[in-house]
Enzyme design. Structure first.
Site, short mmCIF file in Angstrom:
data_model
loop_
_atom_site.label_atom_id
_atom_site.label_comp_id
_atom_site.label_asym_id
_atom_site.label_seq_id
_atom_site.Cartn_x
_atom_site.Cartn_y
_atom_site.Cartn_z
N TYR A 150 29.02 46.25 73.65
CA TYR A 150 29.06 44.94 73.67
C TYR A 150 30.94 44.79 73.17
CZ TYR A 150 29.54 39.75 72.78
OH TYR A 150 30.55 39.03 72.84
N SER A 188 35.24 38.19 70.82
CA SER A 188 34.11 37.97 69.94
C SER A 188 34.78 38.59 68.62
CB SER A 188 33.13 38.79 70.67
OG SER A 188 31.72 38.71 69.47
#
Length: 358
Positions: free
Chosen positions: A187, A174
């Site tokens: 995350y 990401s």
């Protein structure tokens, strides 16, 4: 020759060299390309969202696709949907963070199709909220899915790929694996770990004709906000997350992202960053880290404060709806959800059962 003429000539020569280098790079990329017709591909987190879109793109190019996720009911729904489109799809249920489940998914793919040519490590979990509410379990879950899961599947798949003479792996990290985003600490920590693992392993297994693509998407409209988890002031957290996912100039469609990922995987590209905003942010973080840190502090000041009490409780996106989201501000995120679940026009009521992660 005047100085002006010399500068012009030097500029033309430099431009020609750059163009030549670009053409040579494109030629090398074309030579690395593989055809996906007939290959066996395993996609983790493939029952919905980006994983389902990647599976569809692979299937449309002729791949035999195996979907892996924890929820068999969601896998069945995804299989039915893709088979209705004429694609060759099967499923295997399991938790990618568990070594035995990851190995079983790889072995099942090999048993069904005689090989594992493509591996897409896409399974993900998102917990949103202030770091004050992040528990050790949140970090362990994120690391289990985003770091240990891809490691388990790669350790199982790479020996098969070596014996086959090559393969392709895409690890979906990401932009949060390049920039630390506030309220997404578990995350981001796990996505940084995945990006490091993926980048480091790439040159080591290239000698076996195995190409690894590290993918760092920015904001994508995949309906993920509804299946994420939220802590603290969960309605406010869900609202900013869903609205950010809907910003037309900063986010991209899940279908576009899936097409870019499959194209990069097919050509063996080492790295892929999706959306101009993610590219700009990654470059800025590398070149101007202090400036980016100040900007992120300012962004954090706009996010919800920690909850005075019961902030550690975790709520699904479905349990966090409010007047702000779904709303016109989050319209594109809502459209992405409906595209994934056509006919599901009735939103779950507050307090509906939370969705498990893929």
């Amino acid at each position: 020759m005047t100085r002006k003429d010399a500068l012009v000539a030097a500029g033309i020569a430099a431009g020609g060299m750059l163009m030549g280098a670009a053409l040579a790079a494109e030629a090398r990329r074309a030579r690395r390309a593989i055809e996906l017709d007939g290959v066996a591909a395993l996609v983790t987190g493939g029952s919905r969202g980006l994983g389902l879109l990647i599976a569809r793109e692979l299937g449309r190019q002729g791949a035999h696709v195996v979907l892996m996720a924890r929820n068999q009911a969601e896998l069945d729904r995804a299989e039915q949907k893709l088979r209705a489109e004429g694609l060759d799809v099967s499923t295997v249920a399991g938790d990618v963070s568990q070594p035995a489940d990851a190995r079983r998914a790889v072995e099942t793919t090999v048993a069904r199709h005689g090989a594992i040519d493509v591996l897409v490590n896409n399974a993900g979990v998102i917990t949103v909220g202030p770091v004050e509410h992040a528990s050790l379990a949140d970090f362990e879950e994120a690391m289990g899915v985003h770091f240990w899961g891809p490691l388990h599947t790669m350790q199982a798949a790479i020996p098969h790929m070596q014996r086959q003479g090559g393969g392709r792996i895409a690890n979906i990290s990401s932009v949060g694996g390049k920039i630390g985003v506030p309220h997404l600490v578990p995350y981001c920590a796990s996505k940084f770990a995945l990006a490091g693992l993926s980048s480091a392993i790439t040159p080591e297994i290239a000698r076996h004709n195995i190409a690894v693509t590290t993918v760092c998407p920015g904001l994508m409209r995949t309906g993920s906000a509804f299946n994420a988890w939220f802590k603290g002031q969960h309605r406010e957290e869900f609202a900013w997350f869903a609205i950010a996912d809907s910003l037309p100039l900063l986010s991209t469609s899940g279908r576009y992202a899936a097409a870019r990922i499959v194209d990069a995987l097919r050509h063996g590209d080492a790295d892929l960053v999706i959306t101009w905003a993610a590219k700009l942010g990654a470059v800025a973080a590398a070149l101007m880290p202090n400036t980016v840190a100040i900007a992120l502090q300012a962004a954090n000041a706009l996010l919800p404060d920690p909850q005075p009490s019961a902030g550690e409780e975790r709520w699904s996106g479905w349990q966090s709806l409010s007047a702000w989201a779904p709303s016109q501000l989050a319209r594109l995120a809502e459209q992405a959800r409906l595209a994934e679940q056509p006919g599901d026009s009735v939103r779950p009521l507050d307090g509906a059962a939370p969705r498990a992660r893929a």
